[in-house]
Motif scaffolding. Structure first.
Motif, PDB file in Angstrom:
ATOM      1  N   ARG A  48     -14.967 -91.767 -60.933  1.00  0.00           N
ATOM      2  CA  ARG A  48     -15.296 -93.191 -60.913  1.00  0.00           C
ATOM      3  C   ARG A  48     -14.065 -94.024 -60.524  1.00  0.00           C
ATOM      4  NH1 ARG A  48     -16.348 -95.454 -66.325  1.00  0.00           N
ATOM      5  NH2 ARG A  48     -17.138 -93.383 -66.634  1.00  0.00           N
ATOM      6  N   GLN A  67     -13.319 -93.546 -56.738  1.00  0.00           N
ATOM      7  CA  GLN A  67     -14.307 -94.278 -55.955  1.00  0.00           C
ATOM      8  C   GLN A  67     -14.043 -95.784 -56.024  1.00  0.00           C
ATOM      9  OE1 GLN A  67     -18.362 -94.083 -57.397  1.00  0.00           O
ATOM     10  NE2 GLN A  67     -19.180 -94.465 -55.344  1.00  0.00           N
ATOM     11  N   TYR A  68     -13.758 -96.290 -57.217  1.00  0.00           N
ATOM     12  CA  TYR A  68     -13.490 -97.714 -57.377  1.00  0.00           C
ATOM     13  C   TYR A  68     -12.234 -98.126 -56.606  1.00  0.00           C
ATOM     14  CZ  TYR A  68     -12.568-102.218 -59.521  1.00  0.00           C
ATOM     15  OH  TYR A  68     -12.321-103.547 -59.709  1.00  0.00           O
ATOM     16  N   LYS A  69     -11.208 -97.293 -56.678  1.00  0.00           N
ATOM     17  CA  LYS A  69      -9.966 -97.600 -55.957  1.00  0.00           C
ATOM     18  C   LYS A  69     -10.218 -97.646 -54.455  1.00  0.00           C
ATOM     19  CE  LYS A  69      -5.155 -96.392 -55.434  1.00  0.00           C
ATOM     20  NZ  LYS A  69      -4.046 -95.533 -55.827  1.00  0.00           N
ATOM     21  N   ALA A 119     -12.032-100.875 -53.675  1.00  0.00           N
ATOM     22  CA  ALA A 119     -11.179-102.047 -53.862  1.00  0.00           C
ATOM     23  C   ALA A 119     -10.123-102.178 -52.771  1.00  0.00           C
ATOM     24  CB  ALA A 119     -10.506-101.994 -55.233  1.00  0.00           C
ATOM     25  N   THR A 122     -10.478 -99.222 -64.336  1.00  0.00           N
ATOM     26  CA  THR A 122     -11.932 -99.216 -64.276  1.00  0.00           C
ATOM     27  C   THR A 122     -12.506 -99.550 -65.654  1.00  0.00           C
ATOM     28  OG1 THR A 122     -11.931 -96.838 -64.705  1.00  0.00           O
ATOM     29  CG2 THR A 122     -12.084 -97.536 -62.398  1.00  0.00           C
ATOM     30  N   LYS A 123     -13.782 -99.835 -65.655  1.00  0.00           N
ATOM     31  CA  LYS A 123     -14.496-100.159 -66.887  1.00  0.00           C
ATOM     32  C   LYS A 123     -14.260 -99.060 -67.932  1.00  0.00           C
ATOM     33  CE  LYS A 123     -18.994-101.101 -68.580  1.00  0.00           C
ATOM     34  NZ  LYS A 123     -20.069-101.564 -68.892  1.00  0.00           N
TER      35      LYS A 123
END
Length: 134
Positions: free
Chosen positions: A16, A19-21, A24, A81-82
């Protein structure tokens, strides 16, 4: 991750984050680009990106431009991340945190005091960790 026998939930958190990085940054390593620039350009970019939020800290508000530039130069970007823990209650405060995007939920039990719970949401423009300044 399989080779290191990471538990599935930890593997999922790593995936996660990666993927988020990617979403962004679109795969661009901004820090590498900045480091390749001459020092004066890096300083100007850092000042442009950071000065307004640094000035929001009352302790920094009356400082001269040279000191503010030095503070801006030393700021380091991080991506979380969250459900990431940035600082855990009881750990020593080592850095200030400036929220640029997203939000951070902060909560405390005041060291585990029974019946005590306090929570706040930090949003873009907010900061914490200013106790380091005193």
């Amino acid at each position: 991750m399989n080779h290191r026998q990471l538990p599935p939930e930890l593997q999922q958190r790593v995936r996660r984050f990666v993927q988020y990085k990617w979403l962004a940054t679109r795969g661009v390593d901004e820090e590498a680009i900045l480091l390749a620039l001459p020092l004066d350009l890096r300083r100007q970019i850092q000042r442009h990106l950071c000065l307004d939020i640094v000035r929001r800290v009352p302790f920094f508000g009356q400082m001269d431009d040279q000191l503010l530039d030095a503070i801006c130069e030393r700021l380091v970007s991080s991506l979380n991340t969250k459900d990431s823990y940035i600082v855990r209650e009881g750990d020593p405060v080592k850095e200030m945190l400036f929220i640029i995007r997203g939000q951070v939920d902060s909560s405390t039990t005041d060291g585990g005091r029974v019946g005590f719970y306090s929570s706040i949401t930090l949003r873009p423009g907010d900061f914490c960790g200013e106790e380091l300044l005193t």
